[in-house]
Design a protein around this motif. Structure first.
Motif, PDB file in Angstrom:
ATOM      1  N   VAL A   1       0.873  -1.177   0.000  1.00  0.00           N
ATOM      2  CA  VAL A   1       0.000   0.000   0.000  1.00  0.00           C
ATOM      3  C   VAL A   1       0.907   1.223   0.000  1.00  0.00           C
ATOM      4  O   VAL A   1       1.525   1.547   1.019  1.00  0.00           O
ATOM      5  N   LEU A   2       0.993   1.886  -1.148  1.00  0.00           N
ATOM      6  CA  LEU A   2       1.945   2.987  -1.318  1.00  0.00           C
ATOM      7  C   LEU A   2       1.328   4.360  -1.069  1.00  0.00           C
ATOM      8  O   LEU A   2       0.348   4.744  -1.720  1.00  0.00           O
ATOM      9  N   ASP A   3       1.893   5.076  -0.133  1.00  0.00           N
ATOM     10  CA  ASP A   3       1.747   6.531   0.000  1.00  0.00           C
ATOM     11  C   ASP A   3       0.327   7.058   0.199  1.00  0.00           C
ATOM     12  O   ASP A   3      -0.016   8.132  -0.302  1.00  0.00           O
ATOM     13  N   ILE A   4      -0.499   6.337   0.939  1.00  0.00           N
ATOM     14  CA  ILE A   4      -1.842   6.848   1.240  1.00  0.00           C
ATOM     15  C   ILE A   4      -1.687   7.794   2.437  1.00  0.00           C
ATOM     16  O   ILE A   4      -1.985   7.452   3.574  1.00  0.00           O
ATOM     17  N   GLN A   5      -1.164   8.964   2.132  1.00  0.00           N
ATOM     18  CA  GLN A   5      -0.750   9.927   3.139  1.00  0.00           C
ATOM     19  C   GLN A   5      -1.549  11.222   3.045  1.00  0.00           C
ATOM     20  O   GLN A   5      -2.049  11.591   1.979  1.00  0.00           O
ATOM     21  N   LYS A   6      -1.610  11.904   4.171  1.00  0.00           N
ATOM     22  CA  LYS A   6      -2.369  13.151   4.256  1.00  0.00           C
ATOM     23  C   LYS A   6      -1.876  14.199   3.260  1.00  0.00           C
ATOM     24  O   LYS A   6      -2.672  14.972   2.735  1.00  0.00           O
ATOM     25  N   GLY A   7      -0.600  14.229   2.973  1.00  0.00           N
ATOM     26  CA  GLY A   7      -0.056  15.208   2.042  1.00  0.00           C
ATOM     27  C   GLY A   7      -0.531  15.044   0.610  1.00  0.00           C
ATOM     28  O   GLY A   7      -0.316  15.911  -0.232  1.00  0.00           O
ATOM     29  N   PHE A   8      -1.215  13.923   0.346  1.00  0.00           N
ATOM     30  CA  PHE A   8      -1.693  13.636  -1.006  1.00  0.00           C
ATOM     31  C   PHE A   8      -3.215  13.507  -1.108  1.00  0.00           C
ATOM     32  O   PHE A   8      -3.777  13.763  -2.169  1.00  0.00           O
ATOM     33  N   ILE A   9      -3.883  13.085  -0.027  1.00  0.00           N
ATOM     34  CA  ILE A   9      -5.324  12.848  -0.166  1.00  0.00           C
ATOM     35  C   ILE A   9      -6.189  13.583   0.859  1.00  0.00           C
ATOM     36  O   ILE A   9      -7.409  13.450   0.812  1.00  0.00           O
ATOM     37  N   SER A  10      -5.598  14.348   1.739  1.00  0.00           N
ATOM     38  CA  SER A  10      -6.434  15.097   2.689  1.00  0.00           C
ATOM     39  C   SER A  10      -7.029  16.324   2.001  1.00  0.00           C
ATOM     40  O   SER A  10      -6.630  16.683   0.885  1.00  0.00           O
ATOM     41  N   ASP A  11      -7.970  16.964   2.663  1.00  0.00           N
ATOM     42  CA  ASP A  11      -8.608  18.152   2.088  1.00  0.00           C
ATOM     43  C   ASP A  11      -7.615  19.277   1.821  1.00  0.00           C
ATOM     44  O   ASP A  11      -7.813  20.079   0.912  1.00  0.00           O
ATOM     45  N   ASN A  12      -6.547  19.345   2.613  1.00  0.00           N
ATOM     46  CA  ASN A  12      -5.557  20.402   2.411  1.00  0.00           C
ATOM     47  C   ASN A  12      -4.216  19.837   1.940  1.00  0.00           C
ATOM     48  O   ASN A  12      -3.157  20.339   2.300  1.00  0.00           O
ATOM     49  N   ALA A  13      -4.274  18.793   1.113  1.00  0.00           N
ATOM     50  CA  ALA A  13      -3.065  18.163   0.580  1.00  0.00           C
ATOM     51  C   ALA A  13      -2.250  19.158  -0.234  1.00  0.00           C
ATOM     52  O   ALA A  13      -2.805  19.946  -0.999  1.00  0.00           O
ATOM     53  N   ARG A  14      -0.951  19.102  -0.061  1.00  0.00           N
ATOM     54  CA  ARG A  14      -0.053  19.980  -0.816  1.00  0.00           C
ATOM     55  C   ARG A  14       0.154  19.494  -2.256  1.00  0.00           C
ATOM     56  O   ARG A  14       0.412  20.269  -3.148  1.00  0.00           O
ATOM     57  N   MET A  15       0.080  18.179  -2.444  1.00  0.00           N
ATOM     58  CA  MET A  15       0.233  17.577  -3.776  1.00  0.00           C
ATOM     59  C   MET A  15      -0.931  16.607  -3.969  1.00  0.00           C
ATOM     60  O   MET A  15      -0.793  15.403  -3.810  1.00  0.00           O
ATOM     61  N   PRO A  16      -2.099  17.143  -4.295  1.00  0.00           N
ATOM     62  CA  PRO A  16      -3.316  16.329  -4.246  1.00  0.00           C
ATOM     63  C   PRO A  16      -3.527  15.375  -5.423  1.00  0.00           C
ATOM     64  O   PRO A  16      -3.176  15.663  -6.556  1.00  0.00           O
TER      65      PRO A  16
END
Length: 183
Positions: free
Chosen positions: A7-22
């Motif tokens: 499971v790769l990179d299911i991180q807040k920085g990518f999928i949260s509402d305020n992701a920096r790299m969405p």
């Protein structure tokens, strides 16, 4: 069993509402649903689930620039998203696109005689592709779950999956995976 789910990179920085790299917003919910279903089925069948996350050092200026400082080690963006089903604490960090750049992950897979890797997660054209391509170079069998990977847009995801398929990597849907591997 010789299969492991990465499971790769299911991180807040990518999928949260305020992701920096969405990731593309419309991809997130269906992708998470598929990943969680795969994780649940794998765990119920004794198939190892391995969580992997980007953790870039603050001094990795180029990686942090390219990822818009989305997953700096110790930051909220580097944390796994709380919507991701966690069935164990098997976690490996990476500071390159390729998950197999972490020699501890390679040792874990080898020690447990896992020679078939199922990849879900992010980003189809980056970490998923880099991990898949290195996996086949290392003689692992590789399957990518089409509807359980995401990207910043549909075109990038589909182009990457077509390319990876042309390199001999199996691309299947979550329903096919569950039917083939976990029933």
């Amino acid at each position: 069993m010789d299969v492991a789910v990465l499971v790769l990179d299911i991180q807040k920085g990518f999928i949260s509402d305020n992701a920096r790299m969405p990731v593309a917003k419309h991809q997130i919910k269906p992708m998470l649903e598929k990943i969680n279903k795969i994780v649940e089925k794998a765990d119920s069948r004794g198939v190892p689930v391995v969580y992997i996350g980007n953790e870039y050092e603050p001094t990795q200026f180029i990686a942090n620039f390219l990822t818009k400082k989305s997953a700096i080690k110790g930051s909220e963006g580097a944390e796994l998203d709380e919507r991701l089903l966690r069935v164990n604490e098997v976690y490996f960090s990476k500071n390159k696109s390729n998950a197999l750049s972490n020699s501890n992950l390679v040792s874990y897979l080898t020690a447990n005689k896992m020679n078939h890797i199922v990849i879900v997660g992010l980003f189809a054209e980056a970490c998923v592709a880099a991990t898949a391509l290195d996996s086949i170079r290392r003689n692992f069998n590789v399957t990518i779950v089409r509807d359980a990977v995401g990207s910043s847009n549909d075109s990038k995801r589909e182009k990457s999956l077509r390319y990876l398929n042309s390199k001999g990597i199996d691309i299947i849907d979550a329903s096919q995976l569950i039917e083939s591997f976990f029933n």
